[in-house]
Design a protein around this motif. Structure first.
Motif, PDB file in Angstrom:
ATOM      1  N   LEU A  26       5.970 -19.168   1.985  1.00  0.00           N
ATOM      2  CA  LEU A  26       5.486 -18.932   0.772  1.00  0.00           C
ATOM      3  C   LEU A  26       6.368 -18.157  -0.163  1.00  0.00           C
ATOM      4  N   GLY A  27       6.853 -17.222   0.301  1.00  0.00           N
ATOM      5  CA  GLY A  27       7.809 -16.347  -0.362  1.00  0.00           C
ATOM      6  C   GLY A  27       9.065 -16.860  -0.607  1.00  0.00           C
ATOM      7  N   ILE A  28       9.544 -17.795   0.389  1.00  0.00           N
ATOM      8  CA  ILE A  28      10.871 -18.433   0.126  1.00  0.00           C
ATOM      9  C   ILE A  28      10.634 -19.644  -0.927  1.00  0.00           C
ATOM     10  N   ILE A  29       9.642 -20.205  -0.943  1.00  0.00           N
ATOM     11  CA  ILE A  29       9.240 -21.274  -1.832  1.00  0.00           C
ATOM     12  C   ILE A  29       9.017 -20.454  -3.357  1.00  0.00           C
ATOM     13  N   GLY A  30       8.422 -19.322  -3.333  1.00  0.00           N
ATOM     14  CA  GLY A  30       8.521 -18.678  -4.485  1.00  0.00           C
ATOM     15  C   GLY A  30       9.705 -18.273  -5.171  1.00  0.00           C
ATOM     16  N   PHE A  31      10.561 -18.014  -4.397  1.00  0.00           N
ATOM     17  CA  PHE A  31      12.314 -17.890  -4.765  1.00  0.00           C
ATOM     18  C   PHE A  31      12.840 -19.070  -5.289  1.00  0.00           C
ATOM     19  N   VAL A  32      12.528 -19.984  -4.531  1.00  0.00           N
ATOM     20  CA  VAL A  32      13.044 -21.469  -4.842  1.00  0.00           C
ATOM     21  C   VAL A  32      12.695 -21.695  -6.199  1.00  0.00           C
ATOM     22  N   LEU A  33      11.194 -21.476  -6.338  1.00  0.00           N
ATOM     23  CA  LEU A  33      10.687 -22.120  -7.717  1.00  0.00           C
ATOM     24  C   LEU A  33      10.960 -20.896  -8.688  1.00  0.00           C
ATOM     25  N   HIS A  34      11.578 -19.797  -8.544  1.00  0.00           N
ATOM     26  CA  HIS A  34      11.790 -18.808  -9.644  1.00  0.00           C
ATOM     27  C   HIS A  34      10.268 -18.747 -10.279  1.00  0.00           C
ATOM     28  N   THR A  35       9.444 -17.963  -9.263  1.00  0.00           N
ATOM     29  CA  THR A  35       8.396 -17.425  -9.755  1.00  0.00           C
ATOM     30  C   THR A  35       8.556 -15.892  -9.725  1.00  0.00           C
ATOM     31  N   SER A  36       7.422 -15.189  -9.642  1.00  0.00           N
ATOM     32  CA  SER A  36       7.623 -13.688  -9.682  1.00  0.00           C
ATOM     33  C   SER A  36       8.542 -13.352  -8.568  1.00  0.00           C
ATOM     34  N   ASN A  37       9.511 -12.641  -8.524  1.00  0.00           N
ATOM     35  CA  ASN A  37      10.683 -12.003  -7.447  1.00  0.00           C
ATOM     36  C   ASN A  37       9.891 -10.886  -6.648  1.00  0.00           C
ATOM     37  N   LEU A  38       9.063 -10.194  -7.555  1.00  0.00           N
ATOM     38  CA  LEU A  38       8.350  -9.118  -6.849  1.00  0.00           C
ATOM     39  C   LEU A  38       7.253  -9.759  -5.826  1.00  0.00           C
ATOM     40  N   PHE A  39       6.448 -10.785  -6.046  1.00  0.00           N
ATOM     41  CA  PHE A  39       5.461 -11.314  -5.417  1.00  0.00           C
ATOM     42  C   PHE A  39       6.009 -12.043  -4.259  1.00  0.00           C
ATOM     43  N   SER A  40       7.132 -12.801  -4.416  1.00  0.00           N
ATOM     44  CA  SER A  40       7.812 -13.522  -3.562  1.00  0.00           C
ATOM     45  C   SER A  40       8.264 -12.425  -2.455  1.00  0.00           C
ATOM     46  N   SER A  41       8.875 -11.417  -2.770  1.00  0.00           N
ATOM     47  CA  SER A  41       9.468 -10.330  -2.080  1.00  0.00           C
ATOM     48  C   SER A  41       8.458  -9.617  -0.950  1.00  0.00           C
ATOM     49  N   TYR A  42       7.369  -9.436  -1.743  1.00  0.00           N
ATOM     50  CA  TYR A  42       5.802  -9.010  -0.969  1.00  0.00           C
ATOM     51  C   TYR A  42       5.777 -10.018   0.078  1.00  0.00           C
ATOM     52  N   LEU A  43       5.579 -11.440  -0.305  1.00  0.00           N
ATOM     53  CA  LEU A  43       5.137 -12.309   0.696  1.00  0.00           C
ATOM     54  C   LEU A  43       6.013 -12.488   1.904  1.00  0.00           C
ATOM     55  N   VAL A  44       7.512 -12.425   1.726  1.00  0.00           N
ATOM     56  CA  VAL A  44       8.471 -12.486   2.772  1.00  0.00           C
ATOM     57  C   VAL A  44       8.442 -11.174   3.445  1.00  0.00           C
ATOM     58  N   ALA A  45       8.125 -10.217   2.886  1.00  0.00           N
ATOM     59  CA  ALA A  45       8.006  -8.841   3.680  1.00  0.00           C
ATOM     60  C   ALA A  45       6.781  -8.866   4.603  1.00  0.00           C
ATOM     61  N   MET A  46       5.844  -9.315   4.258  1.00  0.00           N
ATOM     62  CA  MET A  46       4.492  -9.387   4.989  1.00  0.00           C
ATOM     63  C   MET A  46       4.914 -10.352   6.060  1.00  0.00           C
ATOM     64  N   GLY A  47       5.479 -11.332   5.735  1.00  0.00           N
ATOM     65  CA  GLY A  47       5.611 -12.607   6.901  1.00  0.00           C
ATOM     66  C   GLY A  47       6.636 -11.781   7.935  1.00  0.00           C
ATOM     67  N   VAL A  48       7.660 -11.274   7.567  1.00  0.00           N
ATOM     68  CA  VAL A  48       8.108 -10.453   8.747  1.00  0.00           C
ATOM     69  C   VAL A  48       7.662  -9.404   9.208  1.00  0.00           C
ATOM     70  N   ILE A  49       6.823  -8.819   8.571  1.00  0.00           N
ATOM     71  CA  ILE A  49       6.219  -7.943   9.480  1.00  0.00           C
ATOM     72  C   ILE A  49       5.067  -8.479  10.359  1.00  0.00           C
ATOM     73  N   TYR A  50       4.293  -9.620  10.117  1.00  0.00           N
ATOM     74  CA  TYR A  50       3.728 -10.376  10.961  1.00  0.00           C
ATOM     75  C   TYR A  50       4.253 -10.709  12.220  1.00  0.00           C
ATOM     76  N   ILE A  51       5.571 -11.412  11.866  1.00  0.00           N
ATOM     77  CA  ILE A  51       6.369 -11.869  13.190  1.00  0.00           C
ATOM     78  C   ILE A  51       6.793 -10.815  14.101  1.00  0.00           C
ATOM     79  N   ILE A  52       7.062  -9.405  13.412  1.00  0.00           N
ATOM     80  CA  ILE A  52       7.543  -8.628  14.239  1.00  0.00           C
ATOM     81  C   ILE A  52       6.381  -8.026  14.945  1.00  0.00           C
ATOM     82  N   VAL A  53       5.294  -8.199  14.548  1.00  0.00           N
ATOM     83  CA  VAL A  53       4.036  -7.847  15.297  1.00  0.00           C
ATOM     84  C   VAL A  53       3.808  -8.783  16.297  1.00  0.00           C
TER      85      VAL A  53
END
Length: 136
Positions: free
Chosen positions: A23-50
Motif C-alpha cells: 500500500l505504501g509503495i502504491i501510494g508513492f507511485v500514485l503520488h499521494t501523501s508521502n507522509l502517509f505512504s512512508s508511514y505505511l511502508v514503515a509499519m509494513g517493515v515493522i510487521y515483517i521484522i516481527v
C-alpha cells in the motif's frame, strides 16, 4: 529446545507486513501523501521484522537450563528454579521463587505444545506440587 508460534500468527504478521508495504509503495507511485505512504511502508517493515524474529526465535526456548519466553521483554527462569507448573484452560503458569511466566496456548504450535507438556512431565518437582493440574 524451541517451542514454536502457531503458523497462523506467523502468517498473519507476514501478510499484514506485505500488505502495508505494498500500500505504501502504491501510494508513492500514485503520488499521494508521502507522509502517509512512508508511514505505511514503515509499519509494513515493522510487521515483517516481527515475523522474522518470531519465526527465528520461537515462542519459548530452553537452552542450557534456562527457560526463556521470547516476547517483548524476554522473561527467563532457570529450569532448576521451577517450583510449580499449572495448566489453566487457556494458559500455563510457571512459578519460581522470583518470577512467574504465563504461556498462552493460543500462541503455541500444536506439535510444540506436546513437546512442552513432555518437558513439564520430565521436571522432577516436589510430589506435593501438581504438575499440569487443570485449574478452572
Amino acid at each position: 529446545m524451541k517451542i514454536l508460534y502457531k503458523s497462523r500468527l506467523l502468517r498473519n504478521n507476514l501478510i499484514t507486513g506485505v500488505f502495508f508495504t505494498l500500500l505504501g509503495i502504491i501510494g508513492f507511485v500514485l503520488h499521494t501523501s508521502n507522509l502517509f505512504s512512508s508511514y505505511l511502508v514503515a509499519m509494513g517493515v515493522i510487521y515483517i521484522i516481527v515475523y522474522a524474529v518470531m519465526k527465528s526465535k520461537g515462542y519459548i526456548s530452553i537452552v542450557d537450563g534456562v527457560f526463556t519466553k521470547n516476547t517483548g521483554f524476554f522473561k527467563q527462569i532457570n529450569v532448576k528454579d521451577i517450583q510449580k507448573v499449572r495448566m489453566f484452560k487457556d494458559s500455563y503458569r510457571i512459578d519460581s521463587p522470583e518470577k512467574t511466566i504465563t504461556l498462552y496456548k493460543s500462541s503455541i504450535h500444536h506439535n510444540s505444545e506436546l513437546v512442552l507438556q513432555d518437558f513439564f512431565k520430565q521436571l522432577q518437582l516436589d510430589p506435593n506440587e501438581h504438575v499440569l493440574r487443570k485449574v478452572g
